[in-house]
Scaffold this motif. Sequence first.
Motif, PDB file in Angstrom:
ATOM      1  N   LEU A   1      30.392 -53.409 -21.990  1.00 33.60           N
ATOM      2  CA  LEU A   1      29.507 -54.576 -21.998  1.00 33.60           C
ATOM      3  C   LEU A   1      29.218 -55.041 -23.415  1.00 33.60           C
ATOM      4  N   LEU A   2      29.054 -54.096 -24.329  1.00 34.27           N
ATOM      5  CA  LEU A   2      28.823 -54.461 -25.723  1.00 34.27           C
ATOM      6  C   LEU A   2      30.061 -55.135 -26.315  1.00 34.27           C
ATOM      7  N   THR A   3      31.231 -54.656 -25.947  1.00 30.99           N
ATOM      8  CA  THR A   3      32.481 -55.277 -26.401  1.00 30.99           C
ATOM      9  C   THR A   3      32.587 -56.707 -25.886  1.00 30.99           C
ATOM     10  N   ILE A   4      32.207 -56.918 -24.637  1.00 34.31           N
ATOM     11  CA  ILE A   4      32.228 -58.274 -24.068  1.00 34.31           C
ATOM     12  C   ILE A   4      31.270 -59.182 -24.833  1.00 34.31           C
ATOM     13  N   GLN A   5      30.097 -58.660 -25.206  1.00 33.68           N
ATOM     14  CA  GLN A   5      29.139 -59.459 -25.960  1.00 33.68           C
ATOM     15  C   GLN A   5      29.693 -59.831 -27.333  1.00 33.68           C
ATOM     16  N   ILE A   6      30.327 -58.894 -27.991  1.00 31.11           N
ATOM     17  CA  ILE A   6      30.904 -59.183 -29.309  1.00 31.11           C
ATOM     18  C   ILE A   6      32.019 -60.206 -29.181  1.00 31.11           C
ATOM     19  N   LEU A   7      32.864 -60.057 -28.166  1.00 32.40           N
ATOM     20  CA  LEU A   7      33.931 -61.038 -27.945  1.00 32.40           C
ATOM     21  C   LEU A   7      33.365 -62.419 -27.635  1.00 32.40           C
ATOM     22  N   ALA A   8      32.260 -62.460 -26.894  1.00 31.60           N
ATOM     23  CA  ALA A   8      31.640 -63.747 -26.572  1.00 31.60           C
ATOM     24  C   ALA A   8      31.138 -64.433 -27.829  1.00 31.60           C
ATOM     25  N   VAL A   9      30.575 -63.667 -28.750  1.00 32.66           N
ATOM     26  CA  VAL A   9      30.111 -64.253 -30.014  1.00 32.66           C
ATOM     27  C   VAL A   9      31.302 -64.791 -30.804  1.00 32.66           C
ATOM     28  N   LEU A  10      32.394 -64.027 -30.833  1.00 33.95           N
ATOM     29  CA  LEU A  10      33.589 -64.493 -31.547  1.00 33.95           C
ATOM     30  C   LEU A  10      34.181 -65.746 -30.897  1.00 33.95           C
ATOM     31  N   VAL A  11      34.194 -65.787 -29.574  1.00 30.14           N
ATOM     32  CA  VAL A  11      34.690 -66.978 -28.866  1.00 30.14           C
ATOM     33  C   VAL A  11      33.790 -68.175 -29.158  1.00 30.14           C
ATOM     34  N   ALA A  12      32.490 -67.942 -29.243  1.00 26.19           N
ATOM     35  CA  ALA A  12      31.565 -69.033 -29.569  1.00 26.19           C
ATOM     36  C   ALA A  12      31.834 -69.559 -30.972  1.00 26.19           C
ATOM     37  N   LEU A  13      32.112 -68.660 -31.909  1.00 20.67           N
ATOM     38  CA  LEU A  13      32.440 -69.112 -33.266  1.00 20.67           C
ATOM     39  C   LEU A  13      33.724 -69.924 -33.291  1.00 20.67           C
ATOM     40  N   VAL A  14      34.726 -69.474 -32.546  1.00 18.87           N
ATOM     41  CA  VAL A  14      35.982 -70.237 -32.468  1.00 18.87           C
ATOM     42  C   VAL A  14      35.731 -71.590 -31.817  1.00 18.87           C
ATOM     43  N   GLY A  15      34.904 -71.597 -30.768  1.00 22.86           N
ATOM     44  CA  GLY A  15      34.560 -72.859 -30.111  1.00 22.86           C
ATOM     45  C   GLY A  15      33.843 -73.813 -31.038  1.00 22.86           C
ATOM     46  N   GLU A  16      33.041 -73.265 -31.917  1.00 24.02           N
ATOM     47  CA  GLU A  16      32.347 -74.104 -32.900  1.00 24.02           C
ATOM     48  C   GLU A  16      33.337 -74.679 -33.911  1.00 24.02           C
ATOM     49  N   ILE A  17      34.292 -73.863 -34.324  1.00 27.02           N
ATOM     50  CA  ILE A  17      35.280 -74.325 -35.303  1.00 27.02           C
ATOM     51  C   ILE A  17      36.160 -75.430 -34.729  1.00 27.02           C
ATOM     52  N   VAL A  18      36.599 -75.253 -33.483  1.00 27.54           N
ATOM     53  CA  VAL A  18      37.487 -76.262 -32.883  1.00 27.54           C
ATOM     54  C   VAL A  18      36.703 -77.332 -32.129  1.00 27.54           C
ATOM     55  N   THR A  19      35.393 -77.283 -32.212  1.00 31.37           N
ATOM     56  CA  THR A  19      34.476 -78.234 -31.568  1.00 31.37           C
ATOM     57  C   THR A  19      34.771 -78.413 -30.075  1.00 31.37           C
ATOM     58  N   SER A  20      34.821 -77.290 -29.373  1.00 28.08           N
ATOM     59  CA  SER A  20      35.058 -77.310 -27.928  1.00 28.08           C
ATOM     60  C   SER A  20      33.764 -76.968 -27.204  1.00 28.08           C
ATOM     61  N   GLU A  21      33.187 -77.952 -26.538  1.00 26.15           N
ATOM     62  CA  GLU A  21      31.940 -77.747 -25.795  1.00 26.15           C
ATOM     63  C   GLU A  21      32.145 -76.761 -24.644  1.00 26.15           C
ATOM     64  N   LEU A  22      33.273 -76.872 -23.955  1.00 25.43           N
ATOM     65  CA  LEU A  22      33.550 -76.000 -22.818  1.00 25.43           C
ATOM     66  C   LEU A  22      33.669 -74.543 -23.260  1.00 25.43           C
ATOM     67  N   LEU A  23      34.350 -74.310 -24.354  1.00 27.55           N
ATOM     68  CA  LEU A  23      34.509 -72.955 -24.883  1.00 27.55           C
ATOM     69  C   LEU A  23      33.165 -72.378 -25.312  1.00 27.55           C
ATOM     70  N   MET A  24      32.351 -73.188 -25.948  1.00 23.97           N
ATOM     71  CA  MET A  24      31.017 -72.737 -26.368  1.00 23.97           C
ATOM     72  C   MET A  24      30.160 -72.378 -25.154  1.00 23.97           C
ATOM     73  N   THR A  25      30.171 -73.223 -24.152  1.00 30.34           N
ATOM     74  CA  THR A  25      29.361 -72.978 -22.953  1.00 30.34           C
ATOM     75  C   THR A  25      29.807 -71.708 -22.253  1.00 30.34           C
TER      76      THR A  25
END
Length: 66
Positions: A7-31
Motif C-alpha cells: 500500500l505504501l508503494t502504491i501511494q509513492i507511485l501515485a505521487v510520482l504519477v501525479a508529478l508526471v501528470g503535472e508535467i504533461v498537464t494531464s487532468e485525467l492523470l492527475m485525478t
Amino acid sequence: MDSLNNLLTIQILAVLVALVGEIVTSELLMTAAIVMFFVALTAMFVQMTTALLVGLEQSDGRALAY
C-alpha cells in the motif's frame, strides 16, 4: 506487514504519477493519481486499525467492551 508495504508503494507511485501528470498537464492523470493515493491511504489506515484492535483483543484475552 507485506500488504502495508504494498500500500505504501502504491501511494509513492501515485505521487510520482501525479508529478508526471503535472508535467504533461494531464487532468485525467492527475485525478486518477489523487484518487489512487487516497484509496490506498484509506486501506492502509483500515488495515492498521484492524491489526491494532486484534492485537488489543489478543493481549487482553477478552472482547473489547465499551
